[in-house]
Design a protein around this motif. Structure first.
Motif, PDB file in Angstrom:
ATOM      1  N   PHE A 197       8.402 -13.542  18.543  1.00 40.17           N
ATOM      2  CA  PHE A 197       7.624 -14.804  18.646  1.00 40.17           C
ATOM      3  C   PHE A 197       7.855 -15.235  19.969  1.00 40.17           C
ATOM      4  O   PHE A 197       8.624 -14.554  20.883  1.00 40.17           O
ATOM      5  CB  PHE A 197       8.582 -15.815  17.461  1.00 40.17           C
ATOM      6  N   GLU A 198       6.946 -16.257  20.241  1.00 43.33           N
ATOM      7  CA  GLU A 198       7.173 -16.796  21.353  1.00 43.33           C
ATOM      8  C   GLU A 198       7.678 -18.381  21.338  1.00 43.33           C
ATOM      9  O   GLU A 198       7.539 -18.864  20.148  1.00 43.33           O
ATOM     10  CB  GLU A 198       5.762 -17.025  21.994  1.00 43.33           C
ATOM     11  N   VAL A 199       7.983 -18.721  22.019  1.00 42.49           N
ATOM     12  CA  VAL A 199       8.747 -20.336  22.216  1.00 42.49           C
ATOM     13  C   VAL A 199       7.915 -21.052  23.251  1.00 42.49           C
ATOM     14  O   VAL A 199       7.530 -20.748  24.307  1.00 42.49           O
ATOM     15  CB  VAL A 199      10.081 -20.442  22.122  1.00 42.49           C
ATOM     16  N   ALA A 200       7.970 -22.280  22.917  1.00 46.22           N
ATOM     17  CA  ALA A 200       7.347 -23.282  24.123  1.00 46.22           C
ATOM     18  C   ALA A 200       8.345 -23.221  25.296  1.00 46.22           C
ATOM     19  O   ALA A 200       9.463 -22.700  25.463  1.00 46.22           O
ATOM     20  CB  ALA A 200       7.354 -24.784  23.321  1.00 46.22           C
ATOM     21  N   HIS A 201       7.396 -23.164  26.665  1.00 45.10           N
ATOM     22  CA  HIS A 201       8.362 -23.370  27.697  1.00 45.10           C
ATOM     23  C   HIS A 201       9.196 -24.439  28.067  1.00 45.10           C
ATOM     24  O   HIS A 201       9.038 -25.114  29.025  1.00 45.10           O
ATOM     25  CB  HIS A 201       7.101 -23.048  28.663  1.00 45.10           C
ATOM     26  N   MET A 258      22.076 -11.251  13.491  1.00 47.66           N
ATOM     27  CA  MET A 258      21.221 -10.865  14.561  1.00 47.66           C
ATOM     28  C   MET A 258      21.754  -9.739  15.186  1.00 47.66           C
ATOM     29  O   MET A 258      22.774  -9.750  15.953  1.00 47.66           O
ATOM     30  CB  MET A 258      20.876 -11.964  15.610  1.00 47.66           C
ATOM     31  N   THR A 259      21.125  -8.606  15.360  1.00 38.93           N
ATOM     32  CA  THR A 259      21.734  -7.269  15.877  1.00 38.93           C
ATOM     33  C   THR A 259      20.996  -7.201  17.260  1.00 38.93           C
ATOM     34  O   THR A 259      21.652  -6.236  18.001  1.00 38.93           O
ATOM     35  CB  THR A 259      21.371  -5.981  15.068  1.00 38.93           C
ATOM     36  N   LYS A 260      20.062  -7.739  17.677  1.00 39.22           N
ATOM     37  CA  LYS A 260      19.354  -7.490  18.979  1.00 39.22           C
ATOM     38  C   LYS A 260      18.484  -8.429  19.268  1.00 39.22           C
ATOM     39  O   LYS A 260      17.467  -9.078  18.697  1.00 39.22           O
ATOM     40  CB  LYS A 260      18.730  -6.206  19.025  1.00 39.22           C
ATOM     41  N   ILE A 261      18.360  -8.672  20.577  1.00 43.83           N
ATOM     42  CA  ILE A 261      17.272  -9.748  21.161  1.00 43.83           C
ATOM     43  C   ILE A 261      16.898  -9.019  22.384  1.00 43.83           C
ATOM     44  O   ILE A 261      17.425  -8.458  23.248  1.00 43.83           O
ATOM     45  CB  ILE A 261      17.810 -11.210  21.236  1.00 43.83           C
ATOM     46  N   GLU A 262      15.478  -8.839  22.431  1.00 44.52           N
ATOM     47  CA  GLU A 262      14.778  -8.485  23.835  1.00 44.52           C
ATOM     48  C   GLU A 262      13.708  -9.356  24.094  1.00 44.52           C
ATOM     49  O   GLU A 262      13.086  -9.970  23.239  1.00 44.52           O
ATOM     50  CB  GLU A 262      13.910  -7.169  23.354  1.00 44.52           C
ATOM     51  N   SER A 263      13.419  -9.409  25.506  1.00 42.22           N
ATOM     52  CA  SER A 263      12.326 -10.206  25.773  1.00 42.22           C
ATOM     53  C   SER A 263      11.305  -9.477  26.719  1.00 42.22           C
ATOM     54  O   SER A 263      11.861  -8.537  27.244  1.00 42.22           O
ATOM     55  CB  SER A 263      12.800 -11.418  26.621  1.00 42.22           C
ATOM     56  N   ARG A 264       9.962  -9.698  26.437  1.00 42.33           N
ATOM     57  CA  ARG A 264       9.068  -9.106  27.100  1.00 42.33           C
ATOM     58  C   ARG A 264       7.992 -10.007  27.768  1.00 42.33           C
ATOM     59  O   ARG A 264       7.733 -11.190  27.070  1.00 42.33           O
ATOM     60  CB  ARG A 264       8.152  -8.109  26.180  1.00 42.33           C
ATOM     61  N   PRO A 265       7.644  -9.834  28.929  1.00 45.58           N
ATOM     62  CA  PRO A 265       6.539 -10.611  29.493  1.00 45.58           C
ATOM     63  C   PRO A 265       5.292 -10.692  28.800  1.00 45.58           C
ATOM     64  O   PRO A 265       4.981  -9.802  28.173  1.00 45.58           O
ATOM     65  CB  PRO A 265       6.312 -10.149  30.791  1.00 45.58           C
ATOM     66  N   LYS A 320       0.217 -13.976  31.392  1.00 46.15           N
ATOM     67  CA  LYS A 320       0.897 -15.111  31.349  1.00 46.15           C
ATOM     68  C   LYS A 320       2.159 -14.767  32.511  1.00 46.15           C
ATOM     69  O   LYS A 320       3.180 -14.303  31.870  1.00 46.15           O
ATOM     70  CB  LYS A 320       1.292 -15.869  30.255  1.00 46.15           C
ATOM     71  N   LYS A 321       2.189 -15.451  33.626  1.00 51.95           N
ATOM     72  CA  LYS A 321       3.128 -15.129  34.425  1.00 51.95           C
ATOM     73  C   LYS A 321       4.472 -15.625  34.159  1.00 51.95           C
ATOM     74  O   LYS A 321       4.489 -16.912  33.830  1.00 51.95           O
ATOM     75  CB  LYS A 321       2.569 -15.519  35.860  1.00 51.95           C
ATOM     76  N   TRP A 322       5.468 -14.736  34.261  1.00 45.26           N
ATOM     77  CA  TRP A 322       7.023 -15.234  33.813  1.00 45.26           C
ATOM     78  C   TRP A 322       6.939 -16.175  32.427  1.00 45.26           C
ATOM     79  O   TRP A 322       7.823 -17.028  32.445  1.00 45.26           O
ATOM     80  CB  TRP A 322       7.445 -16.137  35.057  1.00 45.26           C
ATOM     81  N   GLN A 323       6.021 -15.726  31.518  1.00 43.65           N
ATOM     82  CA  GLN A 323       6.304 -16.308  30.146  1.00 43.65           C
ATOM     83  C   GLN A 323       6.807 -15.357  29.407  1.00 43.65           C
ATOM     84  O   GLN A 323       6.304 -14.013  29.450  1.00 43.65           O
ATOM     85  CB  GLN A 323       5.278 -16.867  29.658  1.00 43.65           C
ATOM     86  N   TYR A 324       7.390 -15.365  28.264  1.00 44.45           N
ATOM     87  CA  TYR A 324       8.182 -14.195  27.529  1.00 44.45           C
ATOM     88  C   TYR A 324       7.976 -14.497  25.903  1.00 44.45           C
ATOM     89  O   TYR A 324       7.893 -15.457  25.508  1.00 44.45           O
ATOM     90  CB  TYR A 324       9.663 -14.156  27.786  1.00 44.45           C
ATOM     91  N   ALA A 382       5.137  -5.626  33.524  1.00 39.91           N
ATOM     92  CA  ALA A 382       5.695  -4.582  32.812  1.00 39.91           C
ATOM     93  C   ALA A 382       7.495  -4.740  32.424  1.00 39.91           C
ATOM     94  O   ALA A 382       8.164  -4.187  31.940  1.00 39.91           O
ATOM     95  CB  ALA A 382       6.212  -3.182  33.826  1.00 39.91           C
ATOM     96  N   GLY A 383       7.853  -6.313  32.878  1.00 37.98           N
ATOM     97  CA  GLY A 383       9.047  -6.756  32.606  1.00 37.98           C
ATOM     98  C   GLY A 383      10.361  -6.252  33.365  1.00 37.98           C
ATOM     99  O   GLY A 383       9.981  -5.860  34.610  1.00 37.98           O
ATOM    100  N   ALA A 384      11.457  -6.433  33.041  1.00 33.93           N
ATOM    101  CA  ALA A 384      12.626  -6.033  33.689  1.00 33.93           C
ATOM    102  C   ALA A 384      12.728  -4.788  34.393  1.00 33.93           C
ATOM    103  O   ALA A 384      12.552  -3.961  33.590  1.00 33.93           O
ATOM    104  CB  ALA A 384      13.790  -6.618  32.974  1.00 33.93           C
TER     105      ALA A 384
END
Lengths: 382, 382
Positions: free
Chosen positions: A309-313, A332-339, A343-347, B173-175
């Motif tokens: 999911f994405e969340v509001a900035h 919750m076993t894991k959390i990852e973020s990807r750009p 959209k520059k610097w949004q995840y 590409a991310g981190a």
């Protein structure tokens, strides 16, 4: 009476006063939740959305205006943001119990179909992906290799393959970002995962020996993972796209001064000799591979779910999203973020939780996340 | 009166009842916070730790036993976990106001010293790292290149360099996971970041033209980023460790059929011709570079802080950690997770927040995180 004992008594007194207050808080909280049930009934009958941001903002403004000082104001805001969020989750739960959770149409199966299926993997024979495929589907499945992960995703989407095997994470190097991006781009589902222990060997052509080696070929990560071993020598390192590609190359070059770092299985496949075994530093180095299908199926004994999911900035949005998981007692076993592409610097966030898509806590959590985050997707229950 | 109006009235009535309850909740909450101040005084005088897990667990057990049903039990647990966490944060704040925040010994400077300094970067002239270095330190600084990111970190640690420039994240590409791992391994500090727009060109030797090209050299990511352009041709792709290395190689091979994907600056550096400009797909492709120093310095206009921590392997621990940030009104701009070396499927979190290490909200957040997470570190305020 010593000073210390006096203080101990003080603390006891303060704590009994707190205990009295807390009992009253419990009473009020339970009364409030009962009223929330009535609101939920109303919303159910009228089809009104659970989240009414305007009403919540007004309410926060009124309540914080009652605060005696700034710190208190902040605390009240925090407390009621939380209470209202709990009320919403309660309402989602009531709505779910009325059967309004029709979005999770997974097909539950006893086992994955393995007969007469075609399975794609990226790389060439001997690659760790290939090993993962074999370890789940066995030796006799119809398998074929593709040059890229993207091609594997396209092939299952288009029906050329029934399953594809892709790496998702390494216990040392972390998430395989590109595969996460492909999960978003395609509508394929994770149906299973396989953990493969990474165990690198040093392979050379027949007659090669360590003293004559001048050049080592491998994937940059495998070279890095074998750093301690390599430090004993002064070899030139040449990067290859895959460990199996490195083994194949050394076999083709047929030069005693050239060696490859790859899994020991490549010795048989490419007719090479093992010059050293287990040359990687870590003993717990494991890569997790996922098996993907275009069908929205889920094994009955599945116990992990990957969502994105994405969340509001804005401050606190990720925290608010995670609260749906925590509040419903979901682990919750894991959390990852990807750009997010372009959209520059949004995840975008990828969260792995434990459970099945039809268990009540999970349904509630997903319902809440779906209502209060952007582009929520379930990428598989495996 | 229509059915709908009746329901509207119902909702209004329920909501006024909720309003009455909420006012009482505010009263009780403020009374409780006042008592917490007394507890904080006691703890300050006796040096007792703010977090008393045993007392909190007993309290939760007592309060949840008052619940009338299971759902309510869960709500009460959530509510008081929150209230007790707020109380702790309140106590950390009071302790901080008494000057007990002596852990953040950053040296605040007006500007970074740029004269007579040596700056290391990884790669060779023409690499994007080199461009980042030049864009911040200018043309006349004493710069030198190193073969690996690790070497750059070692050089600042050992005083061979004053600063090093390393990539930390790409907007597509991310981190850069390995750099995050190096941040943990070394005690160097981020003092600044520089964003460099990634703009790939296709470079060939003098006289080369697109029709004769057979092979393209570049870093795999640059090849991927130029995928749309490359799809028009049927060239062999050869991976290189760096875009500038690819440009240098093409220059050395001096063969019209071989081209490199690299930034346009490499044309001048390696005497190449530009065959095509801006061949990457995305317009917002940017790489963020960090500038590292071994000194714990912080520019007075810094506004980002990178911290790292681990949490216990239990549900809700990450959520609890983030609550310190949210509750202190600190904005969280990024979260990354990385596997902890040699601990399978366990993660360390990297969180970027906005602010300065000496602002009250940040001090409170960091103090709370330090007390309630494992191995918390501040990796820089930049």
């Amino acid at each position: 009476m010593s000073n210390n004992e006096e203080r101990q008594l003080d603390l006891k007194d303060i704590r009994s006063e707190i205990d009295v207050i807390d009992k009253e808080l419990v009473d009020l909280f339970e009364k409030r939740m009962k009223l929330c049930r009535d609101v939920a009934e109303f919303k159910f009958k009228t089809g009104k959305a659970v989240l009414d941001r305007e009403r919540e903002n007004e309410k926060l403004a009124t309540l914080t205006s009652l605060a005696k000082d700034d710190f208190s104001k902040h605390g009240i805001e925090e407390l009621f943001t939380q209470i209202m969020s709990m009320s919403r989750k309660y309402q989602y739960r009531l709505l779910a119990s009325k059967g309004l959770n029709d979005t999770l149409e997974f097909n539950f199966v006893d086992r994955l179909w393995k007969d007469d299926v075609k399975v794609a993997y990226q790389g060439i024979p001997g690659a760790y992906s290939h090993e993962a495929l074999r370890s789940y589907f066995g030796e006799y499945v119809e398998e074929y290799n593709v040059p890229t992960w993207r091609k594997a995703m396209e092939d299952i989407r288009d029906g050329r393959a029934d399953y594809a095997v892709l790496p998702i994470e390494n216990s040392q190097a972390g998430a395989v970002g590109d595969v996460y991006d492909l999960l978003m781009e395609f509508e394929n589902y994770i149906v299973k995962y396989v953990d493969i222990k990474i165990n690198h060997a040093l392979l050379g052509v027949k007659g090669a020996n360590l003293d004559e080696v001048k050049t080592v070929y491998s994937h940059p990560q495998a070279i890095m993972q074998s750093r301690e071993f390599l430090e004993k020598y002064d070899w030139q390192e040449v990067a290859q796209s895959n460990t199996a590609v490195a083994a194949k190359k050394v076999s083709e070059l047929n030069d005693k001064s050239k060696v490859a770092i790859a899994s020991i299985k490549n010795a048989d496949i490419y007719g090479l000799e093992v010059l050293a075994e287990h040359i990687n530093t870590s003993d717990v180095n494991t890569t997790r591979f996922i098996i993907l299908s275009r069908s929205k199926i889920c094994k009955k004994d599945a116990n992990k779910i990957l969502i994105s999911f994405e969340v509001a900035h804005e401050s606190g949005s990720l925290y608010g999203a995670l609260s749906h998981i925590i509040y419903n007692d979901v682990n919750m076993t894991k959390i990852e973020s990807r750009p997010i592409p372009n959209k520059k610097w949004q995840y975008r966030f990828f969260v792995e939780i434990e459970g099945k898509v039809d268990s009540p806590g999970v349904v509630n959590a997903l319902r809440g996340l779906n209502a209060e985050t952007i582009n929520m997707r379930i990428l598989g229950n495996y």
